[in-house]
Design a protein around this motif. Structure first.
Motif, short mmCIF file in Angstrom:
data_model
loop_
_atom_site.label_atom_id
_atom_site.label_comp_id
_atom_site.label_asym_id
_atom_site.label_seq_id
_atom_site.Cartn_x
_atom_site.Cartn_y
_atom_site.Cartn_z
N SER A 190 0.95 -1.34 0.31
CA SER A 190 0.08 0.28 0.14
C SER A 190 0.87 0.92 0.17
O SER A 190 1.63 0.92 0.57
N TRP A 191 0.14 2.10 -1.03
CA TRP A 191 1.32 3.51 -1.11
C TRP A 191 0.50 4.78 -1.26
O TRP A 191 -0.50 4.06 -1.58
N HIS A 192 1.03 5.65 -0.53
CA HIS A 192 0.30 6.99 -1.71
C HIS A 192 0.50 7.68 -2.46
O HIS A 192 2.17 7.89 -3.11
N ALA A 193 0.08 7.58 -3.55
CA ALA A 193 0.09 7.51 -5.03
C ALA A 193 -0.57 8.92 -5.29
O ALA A 193 -0.27 9.75 -6.44
N HIS A 194 -1.63 9.25 -4.50
CA HIS A 194 -1.79 10.78 -5.22
C HIS A 194 -2.29 12.54 -4.14
O HIS A 194 -2.29 11.68 -2.82
N GLU A 195 -2.16 13.47 -4.24
CA GLU A 195 -2.00 14.57 -3.88
C GLU A 195 -3.54 13.98 -3.07
O GLU A 195 -3.72 14.69 -1.75
N TYR A 196 -4.96 14.28 -3.73
CA TYR A 196 -5.60 13.76 -3.25
C TYR A 196 -7.29 13.02 -3.30
O TYR A 196 -5.53 11.91 -3.62
N GLU A 197 -7.82 12.27 -3.39
CA GLU A 197 -8.46 11.33 -4.51
C GLU A 197 -8.06 10.73 -5.28
O GLU A 197 -7.70 11.60 -6.21
N ALA A 198 -7.17 9.15 -5.19
CA ALA A 198 -7.51 9.06 -6.24
C ALA A 198 -8.64 7.83 -6.89
O ALA A 198 -9.08 6.89 -6.07
N TRP A 199 -8.96 8.35 -7.42
CA TRP A 199 -10.69 8.25 -8.55
C TRP A 199 -10.27 6.40 -8.82
O TRP A 199 -11.36 6.32 -8.93
N ILE A 200 -9.57 6.37 -9.52
CA ILE A 200 -9.70 5.52 -10.18
C ILE A 200 -7.94 5.00 -9.94
O ILE A 200 -7.09 5.44 -10.02
N CYS A 201 -8.19 3.62 -10.12
CA CYS A 201 -6.92 2.17 -10.12
C CYS A 201 -7.26 1.03 -11.69
O CYS A 201 -8.58 0.68 -11.65
N ALA A 202 -6.07 0.89 -12.54
CA ALA A 202 -6.76 -0.06 -13.26
C ALA A 202 -5.50 -1.05 -13.87
O ALA A 202 -4.61 -0.25 -13.24
N TYR A 203 -5.53 -2.48 -13.98
CA TYR A 203 -4.38 -3.37 -14.18
C TYR A 203 -4.53 -3.10 -15.20
O TYR A 203 -5.20 -2.65 -16.75
N ASP A 204 -3.23 -3.39 -16.23
CA ASP A 204 -3.02 -2.95 -17.68
C ASP A 204 -3.38 -4.40 -17.76
O ASP A 204 -2.37 -5.68 -17.70
N ARG A 205 -4.38 -4.75 -19.04
CA ARG A 205 -4.52 -6.35 -19.11
C ARG A 205 -3.08 -7.20 -20.47
O ARG A 205 -3.87 -9.01 -20.14
N TRP A 206 -2.26 -6.37 -20.44
CA TRP A 206 -1.49 -7.58 -21.21
C TRP A 206 -0.25 -7.45 -20.38
O TRP A 206 0.84 -8.31 -20.79
N ASN A 207 0.05 -7.20 -19.49
CA ASN A 207 1.36 -7.26 -18.51
C ASN A 207 0.51 -6.66 -17.16
O ASN A 207 0.29 -5.43 -16.44
N GLU A 208 -0.16 -7.53 -16.03
CA GLU A 208 -0.14 -7.34 -14.74
C GLU A 208 0.58 -6.77 -13.91
O GLU A 208 -0.25 -6.80 -12.08
N ASP A 209 1.31 -6.84 -13.93
CA ASP A 209 2.41 -6.35 -12.84
C ASP A 209 2.67 -5.36 -13.39
O ASP A 209 2.91 -3.78 -12.23
N VAL A 210 2.18 -4.62 -14.01
CA VAL A 210 1.83 -2.96 -14.18
C VAL A 210 -0.05 -2.77 -13.30
O VAL A 210 -0.94 -3.22 -14.45
N ILE A 211 -0.04 -1.20 -13.33
CA ILE A 211 -0.99 -0.23 -12.69
C ILE A 211 -1.33 0.31 -13.34
O ILE A 211 0.17 1.81 -12.76
N TYR A 212 -2.23 1.03 -14.00
CA TYR A 212 -2.39 2.79 -13.70
C TYR A 212 -3.75 3.16 -12.11
O TYR A 212 -4.32 2.78 -11.84
N SER A 213 -3.24 4.35 -11.77
CA SER A 213 -4.32 5.55 -11.41
C SER A 213 -4.42 6.70 -12.28
O SER A 213 -3.68 7.42 -13.26
N GLY A 214 -5.70 7.12 -11.09
CA GLY A 214 -6.40 8.63 -11.78
C GLY A 214 -6.33 9.56 -10.58
O GLY A 214 -6.92 8.51 -9.87
N GLY A 215 -5.91 10.72 -10.01
CA GLY A 215 -6.36 11.25 -8.92
C GLY A 215 -7.02 12.55 -9.55
O GLY A 215 -6.95 13.24 -9.84
N ASP A 216 -7.59 12.84 -8.01
CA ASP A 216 -8.27 14.49 -8.79
C ASP A 216 -7.07 15.69 -8.11
O ASP A 216 -7.13 16.91 -8.75
N ASP A 217 -6.01 15.11 -8.12
CA ASP A 217 -4.41 15.81 -8.39
C ASP A 217 -4.35 16.42 -9.92
O ASP A 217 -3.32 17.04 -10.34
N GLY A 218 -4.90 15.77 -10.93
CA GLY A 218 -4.88 15.84 -12.12
C GLY A 218 -3.70 14.70 -12.91
O GLY A 218 -3.29 15.11 -14.10
#
Length: 368
Positions: free
Chosen positions: A183-211
């Motif tokens: 577990s880790w702090h990824a974004h300054e404000y709300e982390a609205w979304i997270c998603a795995y890469d369907r072709w490489n599941e060691d990779v995760i993407y995230s998006g936050g209210d910090d833009g």
């Protein structure tokens, strides 16, 4: 509008349902043989009782919700008709995702306003009995769970990633038990979304209210592999394309839909302005060249992403918050239509959408 009644004035609308509480998520089951099962999550801030003081800012607010279980059925009146089978009361549901791995039977995960990750199993495919809660994990005492995603079935191990209102991401192993891996702090404000890469599941993407739109590689720790600042407002939707490698869709409050090639993250392949904050993006499960969006203040869109981004359909909503949208994974049926003595066969896709303030679930049909 009465529950289940058609609205002939709305193109593509087959049915609407009153979800009682504000609706914010819909997810069709992807498991073959069970693709007619639909989940809808609701979330509502419980109002204070009359006579209570509203000056106490420390008074806890109760966020209530439901998990609603529907099934797509055929009737004499309609070849496609949703029916409600179960409605489970719980803390407000912010996101739902099905596990695509059939060996877990019908299992879904959800995150809620009480800061929990919960796993539920639909053990009875005929929906004669309600879903059973398998486990509950606390994400944090003061956070709301905002989104989750399952790793796909390509690896032996199965994982879940969650994001929350403190800006944190958490990864869990799902085996005989659910165990937090990191577990880790990824974004300054709300982390609205997270998603795995369907072709490489060691990779995760995230998006936050910090833009910020960020990538993470679990093999190298919790330092982002890239930080993208192209969006001018919060990033709230991400989905990797299950059928086309390297394709990634990202949406933001700034109303722009971006499609990326994950091998080159300096600039997107294509950009489209949809006129509303893009709360959800869903690649179609058949060809992977069309995107369905829940576009908040501008209804719902179907966007052709085969080359440049072009809008193929726009469904307006009486509500100003279109929050949930998903494709039914069941193949569309052929539909005959005759005009000027010419008969054509058209295949249709089934879509579910939901809107917040009018607490409405909509079943839609789109000719592909």
């Amino acid at each position: 509008m009465a529950e289940g009644s058609p609205d002939p004035s709305s193109r593509g609308l087959v049915q609407t349902f009153d979800t009682e509480l504000n609706a914010d998520s819909v997810e069709w089951c992807p498991v073959e043989g069970c693709q007619d099962v639909l989940l809808c999550g609701t979330y509502q801030l419980e109002e204070q009782d009359k006579g209570e003081s509203t000056c106490d800012e420390k008074r806890p607010q109760t966020r209530v919700g439901q998990l609603r279980v529907y099934r797509l059925e055929s009737t004499e009146a309609s070849p496609r008709s949703l029916s409600l089978h179960h409605c489970l009361d719980m803390p407000g549901v912010l996101d739902i995702k099905w596990c695509a791995r059939a060996c877990l039977l019908l299992t879904c995960g959800l995150v809620n306003a009480a800061g929990h990750l919960q796993l539920w199993q639909v053990a009875d495919t005929a929906l004669m009995t309600p879903p059973k809660k398998l486990t509950q994990i606390d994400l944090g005492l003061t956070c709301l769970g905002l989104s989750l995603d399952w790793s796909d079935s390509k690896h032996d191990s199965l994982q879940i990633v969650t994001s929350d209102s403190t800006g944190s991401l958490s990864v869990f192993d799902v085996d005989s038990d659910v165990t937090k891996v990191s577990s880790w702090h990824a974004h300054e404000y709300e982390a609205w979304i997270c998603a795995y890469d369907r072709w490489n599941e060691d990779v995760i993407y995230s998006g936050g209210d910090d833009g910020m739109f960020k990538g993470w590689d679990l093999r190298v720790g919790t330092t982002p592999t890239f930080t993208n600042k192209r969006h001018s407002m919060g990033v709230c939707s991400i989905q990797s394309n299950r059928l086309q490698e390297y394709k990634l869709a990202v949406g933001s409050y700034d109303e722009e839909l971006h499609v990326w090639d994950t091998r080159q993250m300096k600039r997107p392949l294509a950009v489209c302005d949809l006129g509303g904050g893009i709360w959800r993006v869903k690649w179609d499960p058949f060809e992977g060249d069309t995107i369905l969006t829940a576009t908040m203040y501008n209804g719902f869109h179907i966007v052709d992403a085969s080359d440049t981004l072009s809008i193929k359909a726009h469904y307006t909503s009486a509500s100003n918050l279109g929050y949930g949208a998903d494709w039914c994974h069941k193949a569309g049926a052929a539909r005959e239509s005759a005009s000027d003595d010419v008969t054509t066969d058209t295949k249709t896709s089934t879509i579910a959408t939901c809107s917040f303030y009018d607490h409405s679930l909509q079943l839609r049909s789109w000719p592909t």
